[in-house]
Design a protein around this motif. Structure first.
Motif, PDB file in Angstrom:
ATOM      1  N   MET A   1       0.824  -1.220   0.000  1.00 39.86           N
ATOM      2  CA  MET A   1       0.000   0.000   0.000  1.00 39.86           C
ATOM      3  C   MET A   1       0.856   1.267   0.000  1.00 39.86           C
ATOM      4  SD  MET A   1      -3.111   0.983  -0.131  1.00 39.86           S
ATOM      5  CE  MET A   1      -4.335   2.130   0.363  1.00 39.86           C
ATOM      6  N   ILE A   4       2.165   1.872  -3.444  1.00 37.17           N
ATOM      7  CA  ILE A   4       1.223   2.447  -4.416  1.00 37.17           C
ATOM      8  C   ILE A   4       1.034   3.942  -4.158  1.00 37.17           C
ATOM      9  CG2 ILE A   4      -0.880   1.773  -3.120  1.00 37.17           C
ATOM     10  CD1 ILE A   4      -0.707   1.802  -6.849  1.00 37.17           C
ATOM     11  N   VAL A   5       1.008   4.339  -2.866  1.00 38.80           N
ATOM     12  CA  VAL A   5       0.874   5.765  -2.538  1.00 38.80           C
ATOM     13  C   VAL A   5       2.101   6.527  -3.050  1.00 38.80           C
ATOM     14  CG1 VAL A   5       0.782   7.426  -0.629  1.00 38.80           C
ATOM     15  CG2 VAL A   5      -0.677   5.414  -0.583  1.00 38.80           C
ATOM     16  N   SER A   7       4.056   5.659  -5.494  1.00 34.74           N
ATOM     17  CA  SER A   7       4.060   5.715  -6.971  1.00 34.74           C
ATOM     18  C   SER A   7       3.011   6.720  -7.476  1.00 34.74           C
ATOM     19  CB  SER A   7       3.841   4.335  -7.582  1.00 34.74           C
ATOM     20  OG  SER A   7       2.553   3.881  -7.278  1.00 34.74           O
ATOM     21  N   LEU A   8       1.900   6.874  -6.730  1.00 31.73           N
ATOM     22  CA  LEU A   8       0.907   7.888  -7.140  1.00 31.73           C
ATOM     23  C   LEU A   8       1.457   9.308  -6.949  1.00 31.73           C
ATOM     24  CD1 LEU A   8      -2.501   6.434  -5.936  1.00 31.73           C
ATOM     25  CD2 LEU A   8      -1.810   6.894  -8.280  1.00 31.73           C
ATOM     26  N   HIS A   9       2.196   9.490  -5.851  1.00 30.71           N
ATOM     27  CA  HIS A   9       2.849  10.790  -5.642  1.00 30.71           C
ATOM     28  C   HIS A   9       3.824  11.082  -6.788  1.00 30.71           C
ATOM     29  CE1 HIS A   9       1.360  12.354  -1.924  1.00 30.71           C
ATOM     30  NE2 HIS A   9       1.545  11.216  -1.285  1.00 30.71           N
ATOM     31  N   LEU A  14       5.244  13.758 -11.810  1.00 27.42           N
ATOM     32  CA  LEU A  14       5.614  13.643 -13.232  1.00 27.42           C
ATOM     33  C   LEU A  14       4.628  14.400 -14.121  1.00 27.42           C
ATOM     34  CD1 LEU A  14       6.832   9.940 -13.563  1.00 27.42           C
ATOM     35  CD2 LEU A  14       8.202  12.001 -13.782  1.00 27.42           C
ATOM     36  N   LEU A  15       3.335  14.333 -13.746  1.00 25.82           N
ATOM     37  CA  LEU A  15       2.319  15.079 -14.512  1.00 25.82           C
ATOM     38  C   LEU A  15       2.573  16.586 -14.422  1.00 25.82           C
ATOM     39  CD1 LEU A  15      -1.234  13.554 -14.010  1.00 25.82           C
ATOM     40  CD2 LEU A  15      -0.013  13.935 -16.145  1.00 25.82           C
TER      41      LEU A  15
ATOM     42  N   ILE B  18       3.751   8.098 -18.803  1.00 25.58           N
ATOM     43  CA  ILE B  18       3.402   8.405 -17.399  1.00 25.58           C
ATOM     44  C   ILE B  18       2.137   7.648 -16.998  1.00 25.58           C
ATOM     45  CG2 ILE B  18       2.613  10.236 -15.815  1.00 25.58           C
ATOM     46  CD1 ILE B  18       4.441  12.168 -17.398  1.00 25.58           C
ATOM     47  N   PHE B  19       1.098   7.703 -17.845  1.00 25.78           N
ATOM     48  CA  PHE B  19      -0.167   7.032 -17.527  1.00 25.78           C
ATOM     49  C   PHE B  19      -0.010   5.516 -17.501  1.00 25.78           C
ATOM     50  CE2 PHE B  19      -2.360  11.075 -18.220  1.00 25.78           C
ATOM     51  CZ  PHE B  19      -3.266  11.014 -17.172  1.00 25.78           C
ATOM     52  N   GLY B  25       0.902   0.548 -11.588  1.00 25.40           N
ATOM     53  CA  GLY B  25       0.918   0.629 -10.127  1.00 25.40           C
ATOM     54  C   GLY B  25      -0.445   0.319  -9.542  1.00 25.40           C
ATOM     55  N   VAL B  26      -1.479   0.866 -10.178  1.00 24.32           N
ATOM     56  CA  VAL B  26      -2.853   0.639  -9.707  1.00 24.32           C
ATOM     57  C   VAL B  26      -3.236  -0.821  -9.913  1.00 24.32           C
ATOM     58  CG1 VAL B  26      -5.284   1.253 -10.065  1.00 24.32           C
ATOM     59  CG2 VAL B  26      -3.551   3.037 -10.078  1.00 24.32           C
ATOM     60  N   VAL B  29      -2.283  -3.458  -7.203  1.00 21.01           N
ATOM     61  CA  VAL B  29      -3.085  -3.614  -5.964  1.00 21.01           C
ATOM     62  C   VAL B  29      -4.568  -3.817  -6.272  1.00 21.01           C
ATOM     63  CG1 VAL B  29      -1.512  -2.353  -4.450  1.00 21.01           C
ATOM     64  CG2 VAL B  29      -3.270  -1.105  -5.733  1.00 21.01           C
ATOM     65  N   HIS B  33      -7.442  -3.379  -2.520  1.00 18.36           N
ATOM     66  CA  HIS B  33      -7.812  -2.114  -1.879  1.00 18.36           C
ATOM     67  C   HIS B  33      -8.845  -1.379  -2.731  1.00 18.36           C
ATOM     68  CE1 HIS B  33      -4.498  -2.362   1.003  1.00 18.36           C
ATOM     69  NE2 HIS B  33      -3.743  -2.765  -0.014  1.00 18.36           N
ATOM     70  N   ASP B  37      -9.704   3.745  -0.156  1.00 20.47           N
ATOM     71  CA  ASP B  37      -8.538   3.441   0.702  1.00 20.47           C
ATOM     72  C   ASP B  37      -7.300   4.184   0.200  1.00 20.47           C
ATOM     73  OD1 ASP B  37      -9.843   1.742   2.362  1.00 20.47           O
ATOM     74  OD2 ASP B  37      -9.279  -0.098   1.288  1.00 20.47           O
ATOM     75  N   ILE B  38      -7.088   4.017  -1.106  1.00 19.87           N
ATOM     76  CA  ILE B  38      -5.891   4.608  -1.718  1.00 19.87           C
ATOM     77  C   ILE B  38      -5.929   6.136  -1.567  1.00 19.87           C
ATOM     78  CG2 ILE B  38      -4.622   4.925  -3.884  1.00 19.87           C
ATOM     79  CD1 ILE B  38      -5.677   2.125  -4.715  1.00 19.87           C
ATOM     80  N   LYS B  41      -5.197   7.149   1.996  1.00 21.41           N
ATOM     81  CA  LYS B  41      -3.759   6.943   2.262  1.00 21.41           C
ATOM     82  C   LYS B  41      -2.924   8.025   1.561  1.00 21.41           C
ATOM     83  CE  LYS B  41      -2.729   3.177   4.704  1.00 21.41           C
ATOM     84  NZ  LYS B  41      -1.778   3.191   5.823  1.00 21.41           N
ATOM     85  N   LEU B  42      -3.353   8.341   0.321  1.00 22.24           N
ATOM     86  CA  LEU B  42      -2.607   9.322  -0.481  1.00 22.24           C
ATOM     87  C   LEU B  42      -2.565  10.673   0.228  1.00 22.24           C
ATOM     88  CD1 LEU B  42      -1.245   9.684  -3.323  1.00 22.24           C
ATOM     89  CD2 LEU B  42      -3.431  10.549  -4.121  1.00 22.24           C
ATOM     90  N   ASN B  45      -0.984  10.254   4.097  1.00 17.31           N
ATOM     91  CA  ASN B  45       0.446   9.961   4.250  1.00 17.31           C
ATOM     92  C   ASN B  45       1.359  11.102   3.808  1.00 17.31           C
ATOM     93  OD1 ASN B  45      -0.134   7.512   5.263  1.00 17.31           O
ATOM     94  ND2 ASN B  45       0.984   6.327   3.722  1.00 17.31           N
ATOM     95  N   VAL B  46       0.763  12.245   3.470  1.00  9.92           N
ATOM     96  CA  VAL B  46       1.601  13.356   2.993  1.00  9.92           C
ATOM     97  C   VAL B  46       2.209  14.057   4.206  1.00  9.92           C
ATOM     98  CG1 VAL B  46       1.661  15.477   1.643  1.00  9.92           C
ATOM     99  CG2 VAL B  46       0.110  13.650   0.988  1.00  9.92           C
ATOM    100  N   GLU B  50       6.261  17.582   2.340  1.00  9.36           N
ATOM    101  CA  GLU B  50       5.631  17.288   1.030  1.00  9.36           C
ATOM    102  C   GLU B  50       4.496  18.267   0.757  1.00  9.36           C
ATOM    103  OE1 GLU B  50       6.398  12.499   0.352  1.00  9.36           O
ATOM    104  OE2 GLU B  50       4.671  13.146   1.532  1.00  9.36           O
ATOM    105  N   TYR B  54       4.183  20.883  -2.348  1.00 13.15           N
ATOM    106  CA  TYR B  54       3.006  20.995  -3.227  1.00 13.15           C
ATOM    107  C   TYR B  54       2.491  22.437  -3.245  1.00 13.15           C
ATOM    108  CZ  TYR B  54       2.309  15.986  -4.069  1.00 13.15           C
ATOM    109  OH  TYR B  54       2.455  14.689  -4.497  1.00 13.15           O
TER     110      TYR B  54
END
Lengths: 192, 110
Positions: A1, A4-5, A7-9, A14-15, B18-19, B25-26, B29, B33, B37-38, B41-42, B45-46, B50, B54
């Protein structure tokens, strides 16, 4: 998990980088090139407005049209276009008639008195430096060769204390780029 | 046309890459999940640095966009006056055919 977080960051970053490079920087570079070309065009106009050359002089009119064409198509000036133009020139060379405006310009330039000739040559040369700068700084490949070229030139001329303008570089295909800009401007004039 | 294709290939190619990796990655999992959830967490967890990066990045972007708009507004405001004044001296004054805001005309884009 956690992976994945992370890699999303990375994906979001990257975007953002993509937007910065391919939208913001790209548009800025075109605007900056146009700004520099507008400054040169203004200088040419001021030179004529001060009575140094007639507005209807062919060499003046040609120089202004060339600058207009470069400003208008600044977004198309790129290393890939230069390479493709050069390849096309070998595959299907342009007919001699297409290069006629440049020959006519050179003839008109040679007819000018010395001070006018020197000024217009200077303007023309600076226009090309600005375009070459845009081409080189926009291509990692050209940038690499440019740095190597500059280092070699620096070592070669350091002893002589004569440093040429950094972007006084001859790139193949530049004449074709000028012709394309002129041709489009002439088509616009005919349409109007 | 070929030049336009080359110019479009690099940025759009990069976007596809990139996509593709984000999707991989998606997929890794998938089924274990939920998107909620993701998402939690996203955001959860920042860390503070970070968030700060941003905010700085987003703020710099917004600043750049506002500055660009301001510059284009100025170009639009001054272009007409400059054109008018120059035409008083040179009746046959020629133009670069950009828009009033100094941008590329839609028909010249490709």
């Amino acid at each position: 998990m956690t992976q994945i977080v992370a890699s999303l960051h990375l994906g979001i970053a990257l975007l953002a980088l993509w937007v910065l490079l391919f939208v913001c920087v790209r548009e800025y570079r075109v605007d900056a090139l146009r700004q520099r070309l507008f400054a040169i065009r203004d200088e040419l106009f001021d030179y004529a407005a001060e009575g140094n050359i007639d507005f209807d002089n062919n060499a003046y009119a040609f120089s202004r049209e060339l600058l207009n064409g470069m400003i208008r198509f600044a977004h198309r000036i790129s290393f890939s276009r230069l390479v493709l133009t050069e390849i096309m020139e070998h595959v299907a060379p342009m007919p001699a008639s297409v290069a006629a405006p440049l020959r006519l310009f050179n003839r008109e330039m040679n007819r000018l008195p010395e001070h006018q000739h020197a000024k217009l040559c200077d303007i023309h040369q600076r226009m090309m430096q600005v375009v070459v700068r845009h081409l080189i700084t926009g291509s990692p490949i050209l940038m690499f060769f440019f740095i190597v070229h500059r280092l070699a030139a620096f070592i070669h001329t350091a002893a002589k204390h004569a440093q040429p303008h950094p972007f006084d570089v001859h790139l193949r295909g530049m004449e074709q780029l000028k012709l394309q800009a002129l041709e489009a401007q002439q088509l616009e004039l005919q349409a109007a | 046309v070929v030049d336009a294709a080359v110019r479009l290939l690099v940025p759009w190619g990069a976007l596809v890459v990139i996509f593709y990796f984000a999707l991989q990655g998606v997929r890794a999992v998938a089924g274990t999940h939920t998107f909620a959830d993701i998402g939690i967490k996203l955001l959860g967890n920042v860390s503070a640095p970070e968030w700060l990066s941003y905010i700085v990045g987003g703020g710099a972007g917004a600043y750049g966009i506002k500055e660009r708009k301001l510059r284009r507004d100025t170009v639009e405001r001054l272009t007409g006056r400059i054109k008018q004044l120059e035409q008083m001296i040179d009746l046959a004054r020629t133009s670069s055919h950009l828009t009033e805001r100094g941008t590329t005309r839609p028909e010249d884009k490709l």
